[in-house]
Scaffold this active site. Structure first.
Site, PDB file in Angstrom:
ATOM      1  N   ARG A  60      12.181  -1.261   8.752  1.00 22.04           N
ATOM      2  CA  ARG A  60      11.934  -2.504   9.467  1.00 22.04           C
ATOM      3  C   ARG A  60      12.656  -3.660   8.680  1.00 22.04           C
ATOM      4  O   ARG A  60      13.155  -3.467   7.483  1.00 22.04           O
ATOM      5  CB  ARG A  60      10.650  -2.610   9.856  1.00 22.04           C
ATOM      6  CG  ARG A  60       9.999  -2.615   8.732  1.00 22.04           C
ATOM      7  CD  ARG A  60       8.342  -3.234   9.157  1.00 22.04           C
ATOM      8  NE  ARG A  60       7.429  -2.756   8.021  1.00 22.04           N
ATOM      9  CZ  ARG A  60       7.344  -3.449   6.675  1.00 22.04           C
ATOM     10  NH1 ARG A  60       8.080  -4.244   6.585  1.00 22.04           N
ATOM     11  NH2 ARG A  60       6.512  -3.064   5.913  1.00 22.04           N
ATOM     12  N   LYS A 119       5.095   9.276   3.985  1.00 19.53           N
ATOM     13  CA  LYS A 119       5.616   9.025   2.544  1.00 19.53           C
ATOM     14  C   LYS A 119       5.862  10.315   2.089  1.00 19.53           C
ATOM     15  O   LYS A 119       6.883  10.612   1.446  1.00 19.53           O
ATOM     16  CB  LYS A 119       4.571   8.303   1.869  1.00 19.53           C
ATOM     17  CG  LYS A 119       4.607   6.903   2.137  1.00 19.53           C
ATOM     18  CD  LYS A 119       3.448   6.079   1.273  1.00 19.53           C
ATOM     19  CE  LYS A 119       3.605   4.684   1.299  1.00 19.53           C
ATOM     20  NZ  LYS A 119       3.141   3.882   2.511  1.00 19.53           N
ATOM     21  N   HIS A 177      -1.886  -4.441  -4.900  1.00 13.72           N
ATOM     22  CA  HIS A 177      -0.702  -3.533  -4.403  1.00 13.72           C
ATOM     23  C   HIS A 177       0.069  -4.471  -3.139  1.00 13.72           C
ATOM     24  O   HIS A 177       0.768  -3.523  -2.545  1.00 13.72           O
ATOM     25  CB  HIS A 177      -1.000  -2.007  -3.896  1.00 13.72           C
ATOM     26  CG  HIS A 177      -1.727  -1.340  -4.924  1.00 13.72           C
ATOM     27  ND1 HIS A 177      -1.102  -0.877  -6.139  1.00 13.72           N
ATOM     28  CD2 HIS A 177      -2.960  -0.839  -4.902  1.00 13.72           C
ATOM     29  CE1 HIS A 177      -2.082  -0.412  -6.832  1.00 13.72           C
ATOM     30  NE2 HIS A 177      -3.216  -0.247  -6.040  1.00 13.72           N
ATOM     31  N   GLU A 236       0.654  10.108  -6.864  1.00 12.92           N
ATOM     32  CA  GLU A 236       1.466  10.041  -7.567  1.00 12.92           C
ATOM     33  C   GLU A 236       1.183   9.326  -8.836  1.00 12.92           C
ATOM     34  O   GLU A 236       0.194   8.859  -9.164  1.00 12.92           O
ATOM     35  CB  GLU A 236       2.610   8.967  -7.157  1.00 12.92           C
ATOM     36  CG  GLU A 236       3.154   9.466  -5.813  1.00 12.92           C
ATOM     37  CD  GLU A 236       4.307   8.230  -5.398  1.00 12.92           C
ATOM     38  OE1 GLU A 236       5.274   8.859  -4.873  1.00 12.92           O
ATOM     39  OE2 GLU A 236       4.341   7.257  -5.840  1.00 12.92           O
TER      40      GLU A 236
END
Length: 680
Positions: free
Chosen positions: A296, A116, A235, A200
């Site tokens: 994917r 990420k 999440h 973040e």
């Protein structure tokens, strides 16, 4: 087009790939672990190869065994599905070296997007907007803590190699950062073999909107519009829909172009999803930020298929075979609205704790052009602790969102599962939740709507016990007729089960339990039915069995002038005679209290706390002898690669821990010797 492919996955996605391959005349090879030796994907494939023990790290995650299976069976290509090796760049490289096509993006693209933090830097260079945060390589805990303080709380800690909601922690204040970081890193290491995280800024009232992209080897790249995946818990996505409510053509074009730019930046080929997060200002200014790219096919790809009329697995096979994209951007359009609900074996009332066991009864809604069920599970199959507890994906389509919502509500009401706890009733409340119905979407919707989604449990209505009683009486009659047919005198009145008594009206009492309450249904046999009485309510009941197949129990019941259609499934679990009454979209579980059936009380005695499923103790959070309040965390159990906190059931004292950190525990094992305050 390939003539034979191997599917390096299991469950519903393996079955999904097999369905398209069979339509295209492509033969399929399944791989399976010892735990999946009779799984549905194994039964559907043309060939199957066992690749190891139940644990994924000893089977589905061993690329060399999968490649060996492909070589031995003559498979020309490998479809990785999602999860497992689908985003493993080393496996993609190994396929290329072996001369076997990897049905997915090039290894270089997987590497570029696999981290990420690295992906964020790449997207910044490509001009794709990013969420403020720290995406670097310095992972020293104190440094990360200072970065979080500088960003400003709340922040989200995310596993750099993560996905599927695993390895993510929301931190509201600085004092909680260290513990959240440690927990996040443990889960990230267990799930992705990497502890690296990024931090973040957490956007409150944010929406999760993703764009489906597709690219071929000839340089063409398109986007197949967006999906809104904002409805999440832990999440992890719960409901997905397409198109996103409130999306304007201009914003769709902007997000679609940003997604295509992201794909082109890494030389992407095949199916991919670029995930964006939009803040609460999205409705006014349309601002959005890049989160990650999943290299994917996504779990939620069916909603895109339903609104575009395209088969994305077919697109994958054609692109991997070197063919151009089937359509250009201007040839793609949106038709209607689609919703997807993930049917899981989990208990929403216990923080969505996964449930394991055998599916004793499974009835799905009828499939049609409007209703689709993607599943890898059939009646009699078992949900094990080794893999994700998804049972199925329920997808509906209709001309607009309101019609699709109605379709989903009915389809969920038609689902009937016995043997494991499921989230079906929770999903039914979710699609009826005012915030969701009104498209007031953000990732905090479930938490904001807890009062609606998690109502206090109330006693079942009398009709539930009446229906259960009628179903039981009908089964008794059917059994008596069957026994009479096997006897030497099938027409003997002594074979009837009609309650006949000499000179008196026959009566009996059927007793059921719901929670701690006993419900006694008095049955009086009459010429045209049964007079049922419960709590002062009396009805004349009649009924007939509509479906007498194994584990079925669908009955039509008349209560005076009211006619109900229900399913009553009788099972015995832990020596308890359970009756699952599926009525008006709700599964009522009651116990039949039969004095002729000896029942021994199950469960732990005293103050023992037991493991809800097999797992590993990763941390002890209290000290022996410590006084704790109700709800205080006692230990962390890792199961299915997720961490579950075991808490104190009441105020009391920890007398002893039965296991140490690192120990494996079995389902039902006593974890803590706990003394309840006052002994009650």
């Amino acid at each position: 087009m390939f003539s034979k492919i191997l599917i390096a996955n299991r469950g519903e996605i393996a079955c999904r790939v097999i369905r398209t391959a069979r339509r295209l005349g492509v033969r399929t090879v399944a791989v399976y672990s010892e735990a999946d030796d009779n799984a549905r994907h194994v039964r559907l494939a043309d060939e199957a190869v066992c690749i190891g023990p139940a644990a994924a790290r000893e089977s589905y995650l061993l690329g060399e065994r999968i490649l060996d299976a492909a070589r031995r069976t003559g498979a020309q290509a490998i479809h990785p599905g999602y999860g497992f090796l689908s985003e493993n760049d080393q496996f993609a490289d190994a396929c290329a070296i072996s001369g076997i096509v990897f049905i997915g993006p090039p290894a270089a693209a997987i590497r570029a997007m696999g981290s990420k933090s690295a992906a964020k830097r790449l997207m910044a260079a490509a001009g794709v907007p990013l969420t403020p945060g720290y995406h670097g390589d310095d992972q020293e805990p104190g440094f990360l803590h200072r970065q979080a303080d500088a960003i400003g709380y709340p922040v989200l800690i995310k596993a750099a190699a993560g996905g599927g909601g695993k390895g993510m922690r929301l931190v509201e204040r600085s004092d909680d950062f260290a513990a959240a970081l440690a927990s996040c890193q443990r889960e990230a290491a267990a799930s992705f073999a990497s502890e690296q995280v990024l931090i973040e800024k957490y956007l409150r009232r944010s929406r999760h909107i993703e764009i489906q992209v597709f690219a071929d080897t000839l340089g063409h790249c398109v986007y197949l519009f967006e999906r809104d995946c904002s409805v999440q818990r832990r999440h992890q996505k719960v409901l997905e829909e397409a198109p996103a409510p409130g999306m304007t053509p201009a914003r769709r074009a902007a997000m679609g172009q940003a997604a295509v730019d992201a794909a082109r930046a890494v030389g992407y080929v095949g199916a991919g999803t670029v995930e964006f997060i939009a803040g609460d200002s999205f409705a006014e200014d349309g601002s959005f930020y890049f989160m990650e790219m999943n290299t994917r096919l996504q779990v939620e790809h069916p909603v895109t298929e339903m609104i575009t009329g395209q088969d994305l697995v077919e697109w994958q096979l054609r692109v991997a075979g070197g063919e151009p994209l089937p359509l250009r951007q201007e040839q793609l359009d949106i038709r209607g609205h689609a919703l997807e609900a993930r049917i899981y074996a989990e208990n929403p009332d216990q923080d969505f704790l996964p449930s394991t066991g055998r599916l004793l009864h499974l009835a799905r809604p009828a499939e049609s052009l409007n209703v689709r069920v993607d599943t890898g599970i059939e009646q009699g199959d078992e949900i094990t602790p080794y893999y994700d507890p998804m049972i199925a994906k329920l997808i509906v389509w209709d001309v607009d969102r309101n019609a699709a919502l109605a379709r989903m509500r009915q389809a969920l009401a038609d689902y009937r599962i016995v043997g494991v706890t499921t989230n079906i009733e929770f999903l039914s409340r979710l699609v009826a939740c005012p915030a969701f119905v009104n498209a007031e979407l953000d990732t905090g919707l479930i938490e904001r709507s807890r009062g609606f989604l998690f109502p206090a449990r109330s006693a079942p209505p009398n009709s539930v016990f009446f229906v259960a009683a009628v179903a039981g009486l009908l089964r008794e009659q059917a059994a008596a007729v069957a026994r009479a047919g096997r006897s030497g005198d099938p027409w003997s009145p002594w074979s009837l089960h009609d309650g006949w008594r000499l000179n008196i009206q026959p009566r009996r009492t059927l007793t059921y339990c719901s929670g701690e309450t006993r419900h006694e249904v008095t049955v009086a046999y009459e010429a045209d039915g049964w007079r049922l009485t419960l709590g002062g309510e009396s009805v004349l009941a009649r009924g007939r069995i509509l479906d007498s197949g194994p584990f079925s129990g669908q009955v039509a019941v008349e209560l005076d002038d009211r006619r109900l259609v229900a399913s009553v499934v009788a099972v015995t679990e832990k020596q308890e005679q359970k009756r699952h009454v599926f009525l008006n979209g709700t599964n009522y579980v009651i116990l039949r209290d039969d004095p002729l059936h000896l029942v021994e009380a199950g469960g732990a005695q005293g103050g023992g706390l037991t493991a809800p499923m097999p797992g590993k103790v990763v941390a002890l959070l209290a000290a022996v002898g410590q006084q704790v309040d109700k709800g205080a965390p006692l230990l962390i159990l890792e199961a299915m690669k997720m961490e579950h906190t075991i808490t104190a059931p009441k105020n009391g004292r920890v007398r002893a821990f039965c296991y140490a950190a690192g120990d494996q525990v079995a389902d039902g094992a006593q974890l803590v010797d706990f003394e309840i305050e006052g002994g009650r």
